[in-house]
Each structure stands twice: as C-alpha cells, then as structure tokens.
Design an enzyme around this catalytic site. Structure first.
Site, PDB file in Angstrom:
ATOM      1  N   HIS A   1      63.961  50.418  44.022  1.00  0.00           N
ATOM      2  CA  HIS A   1      62.085  50.766  43.938  1.00  0.00           C
ATOM      3  C   HIS A   1      62.294  50.138  45.963  1.00  0.00           C
ATOM      4  CE1 HIS A   1      59.258  50.177  41.292  1.00  0.00           C
ATOM      5  NE2 HIS A   1      58.159  49.269  42.047  1.00  0.00           N
TER       6      HIS A   1
ATOM      7  N   GLY B   1      54.568  54.000  44.978  1.00  0.00           N
ATOM      8  CA  GLY B   1      55.207  55.238  44.681  1.00  0.00           C
ATOM      9  C   GLY B   1      56.339  55.706  43.473  1.00  0.00           C
TER      10      GLY B   1
ATOM     11  N   ARG C   1      56.431  57.759  40.249  1.00  0.00           N
ATOM     12  CA  ARG C   1      56.426  58.925  39.973  1.00  0.00           C
ATOM     13  C   ARG C   1      57.518  59.798  40.477  1.00  0.00           C
ATOM     14  NH1 ARG C   1      50.997  57.336  40.413  1.00  0.00           N
ATOM     15  NH2 ARG C   1      51.729  56.690  43.230  1.00  0.00           N
TER      16      ARG C   1
END
Length: 493
Positions: free
Chosen positions: A315, A320, A323
């Site tokens: 992460h 975002g 996606r």
C-alpha cells in the site's frame, strides 16, 4: 500433543509469524503423515525440546522454507551449534541451507572446518515451489532461487489446483482466441474489454467513474503495452492518473502510516495495516526490482499475481492502490510479451463477479497481519497504530492464494467474460443484418433495441415497445425478439 519444527519454534521463541497452514505435531503414527491440516510426526522423529537447530533442520527437510520464521530464529541460535552439526555433516543439504540463511540474516560468518563440496543445491525445492534461476553462494554451494531476494521474497507452492491452472495455458489460449476472430470483431471485443475493465475496477472500489476519469483509466490500460519498466517515478505518475482529487495525488511513496477500514466504527473497523513508511519504501524497491525481472523468468501470470497482491499489501500510496494493483496485472503480462496487439484480459470484470473470493485471497494475508497491530481509537479520524510484530511478516509472505486467484480470474476473463462478449457481438450483428434485410429502421434505434433485447434474455419489454412505438413498427419488435430467441436458445423447438 507436542509441536515440532516451525510450530515448536514459534511457541518456544515467541516468533511473530502468520499461522502455519499445516503445523507439525507429534501424534501416535509410525511415519510422517499429512492428516487434515497437520503434519503428523512419530515421537521418535521429533528433535529434543532444547535443540532449536534440530527443529530448524527438521522443518527445512519436512516442512519446506518459511523465511519469516527462519529470519527471526536463526540469528538467535549460537554459532557453535551450527559448527557442531557441520563437523559431523559438512556437506549436509539442510545444515548448508541453515548456515547460508544464518549468514544472510545475521551477517555473521559460520566457521567451516572444511570447504563445502558437491553440486549446488536450490534453497527452494522446485518440485514443491515455483522458483526461478537465482544467485549462487559458492561458500555454501546454495542457490537462492526464490521469488524475490533474501530481503523480500514471496513463496508460491505448487498445489494441485495451481498446477492445473498452469497446465491450462491460459495466455496461449487467449492469444489463439483473439487471433481466430475477424479483425473488426477483434477490435470491438478488445474495446469492450478496456471499457468493462475500467468500469469494474472502479466498481470494486465502490466508485462510479466520470466519463473523464474512465477515459484516463482506459488510456492508462493501453499504456501497459508500452512495456515501461517500473520505478517510483513511474508508479507515482500512474497513481496521479488514477485519482481525480489533486489533494490525493502522490509525489512519492507515502511518508505516513495508512490503514484500511471496514464498516465498524473505531479501532474495530481497521481491517488491515500495511508496513510502516520506512519499511514500505525498502520493500517497494525490492518489489519493483522483482517486477522488472520476473515476467520473463517465470510464468507471467504467476509474476502478475505476486506483483499485484504484493503491491496492495505494501500500500505505497494514500489513495489509488487497489486500482493500481489490478493495473499491474496487465502491465506485467504486457512486459512479458504474453499479450500483444492491444489484447487485454478483463480480470477486474471477473473479480467483480466473484468479489467474495477476491476478499478471501486478500484476507489470507491481511487478516492475520492485522493481529500484529495495536490500534487505539482516540476520536473520529484519529487513531494510533503500534506495530508489535516483526518486519519479517511483510518481508516474507505466502503468495499462493493470490497467485491461484489471479490465474482463476484470468481463465474466467478469457473463457467466460471475453468469449461471452464476443458471442454477444456476433448475435448482435446477425440480428441487425436480418432486420436491415427486411425493414427500414433508424440505425441508432435498431442498435439500442437489439442490445436491450439481448441483455433481457431475448425478450422485448413492454416499456421498450412503448418507448419506440412512434419510430419503429410493431412487427419489428416481434421480429427482433424472434431472432434473439433463436440465437440465444438454438435448441428450443
């Protein structure tokens, strides 16, 4: 019942590690047996309770490689313990592996009484794990053939399910299917794939993209065929292209702690906490290096699964990540050369239809990793996050569930989503041709009516008949419906 191997080490040393899939336990058996979710061990085979190195060697021989546990355990074992075993068995396979990893994790040499001789041995058994050609250590004559490096490595076990998917040759079948289509049909199928992949990738995030945002994501998907190597700058540019709020656009990997939250309020709602920013940056550099090498070294879909799930577990951005992780599947397949001529497998479409399984694949890692964080809720939007585990939890992880799921979705994207859409387009064309041969109907009206009829199971609804009653003759509605039902139900009398 007494724990053995990795299970014993976890208990004896208080190791921070995710639960073992099949812990070794002493049971009343005469030989090693895999019974349900345990490895049953005869009492005579179990090392002594005070022999930690003995349990390590047992685990290496019978349980495989668990770098997360070994990275924490081996530095705690005194050097003389390794040297005693080496004196008795200087060329032993498992003591050589243990010594190699001990030096890798502790940066402290183990004394050799005589040079190791014999052939190089792979650290990971290629019959048990997906492996790649790696670096060789001439001191111990061990080859690190893992999916990563000694600092960051995923493992993928050759389960029967995974082997079946690999033998299916999904990418080869995808190329053959697309090549079999007429040029115009191929272009339409691929355009549908880009649009549907975009819509469902956003839908997984519970977001409906605006026309502008959808267009930008489609262009992003098309850029995957440029085969651009990954880097922090490139990933930042990709992240900026996936978010519309300028305040959410990153300039680099995150420099603050983030977390994922579910529906519950407060600390109970925190479902996953990725590594600290410092560790995230280090591991992202490792993942990027793997991503730039692996697609041409191992099966591209295996590499895609590791890269996609590895990215989302780290992460690296505040927004975002989901996606982008799915985009990296396409980017990996394109970099490998497996998909050409603009071909795209709509894996997000398949994932959206099976979100429960997608969540299970994510939670195989994220749920147990969450247990190593103390989360304190202060007030709304204000939490303290304290990591109580060991960095090895994030450095070494089992990618088998994520890779298996990725291959399943790729197969479904081809054999269900893409092929069904192609069949839909063929039906659409046949009905439009038949109507045009018999009636004079405005093109836009005809296209809409055929599309609506096919998506409604071959039935022209009363509402559609009423909507177009002043521009389309009544008999045309019946004709379209008859043609659609004949194509959709060819075996019906």
């Amino acid at each position: 019942m007494n724990a053995v191997g990795y299970s014993y080490i976890q208990e004896a040393l208080g190791i921070s590690a995710l639960p073992l899939r099949q812990p070794a336990i002493v049971q009343p058996v005469t030989r090693l047996e895999r019974i349900d979710n345990t490895l049953a061990v005869p009492a005579a085979m179990a090392p002594a309770s005070d022999d930690i190195l003995g349990h390590v060697l047992f685990a290496l021989k019978h349980e495989g490689i668990n770098l997360g546990i070994l990275a924490q355990t081996l530095p705690q074992i005194p050097l003389h313990a390794f040297e005693m075993v080496l004196r008795e068995s200087p060329n032993g396979i498992y003591i050589r592996k243990a010594c190699y990893l001990r030096e890798a994790f502790a940066d402290e040499p183990v004394t050799q009484h005589a040079p190791v001789r014999g052939v190089f041995i792979p650290l990971f058994d290629p019959e048990r794990y997906i492996t790649r050609t790696g670096s060789r250590n001439s001191r111990w004559r061990v080859e690190f053939n893992g999916l990563g490096s000694p600092s960051y490595c995923a493992t993928v076990e050759r389960t029967a399910e995974l082997e079946g998917l690999l033998n299916h040759d999904i990418l080869g079948r995808a190329r053959a299917f697309i090549d079999s289509l007429p040029k115009m049909m191929m272009d339409r199928a691929i355009n549908w794939a880009y649009l549907s992949e975009t819509q469902d990738s956003f839908a997984i995030e519970r977001e409906a993209p605006s026309t502008d945002k959808a267009h930008r994501f489609i262009e992003l998907l098309r850029q995957a065929h440029d085969r651009h190597p990954l880097s922090e700058d490139y990933l930042v540019a990709l992240q900026n292209a996936t978010v519309s709020n300028k305040l959410d656009m990153a300039a680099a990997y995150r420099h603050e702690q983030n977390h994922l939250a579910g529906a519950l309020p407060g600390a109970a709602g925190v479902t996953y906490v990725p590594p600290t920013p410092e560790l995230c940056r280090e591991l992202m550099e490792e993942l990027v290096q793997f991503a730039n090498e692996a697609p041409n070294q191992i099966d591209p879909l295996v590499a895609a699964g590791i890269i996609s799930f590895g990215f989302v577990f780290l992460h690296p951005f505040m927004d975002g990540n989901g996606r982008l992780s799915r985009f990296l599947i396409h980017q990996t397949l394109c970099r490998s050369g497996a998909l050409e001529h603009g071909l795209l497998l709509p894996v997000s479409v398949a994932m959206k239809r099976d979100e429960g399984r997608y969540l299970e694949a994510l939670q195989a890692f994220s749920k147990p990793a969450r247990d190593f964080w103390n989360v304190l809720w202060i007030d709304y939007g204000n939490l303290t996050l304290d990591f109580t585990g060991h960095p090895a939890i994030y450095r070494y992880w089992d990618a088998t569930p994520g890779v298996t799921f990725t291959l399943e979705m790729a197969q479904r994207a081809l054999e269900v989503e893409l092929q069904q859409e192609t069949e839909f387009l063929e039906c659409f064309d046949q009905i439009v041709t038949a109507v045009n041969e018999n009636y004079d109907v405005r093109g836009s009206d005809l296209a809409n009516l055929v599309m609506m009829c096919l998506t409604n199971g071959g039935v022209m609804s009363k509402n559609r008949r009423k909507q177009y009653q002043y521009t389309v003759p009544e008999e045309v509605f019946d004709f379209i419906e008859q043609q659609a039902q004949a194509l959709l139900n060819p075996n019906t009398p």
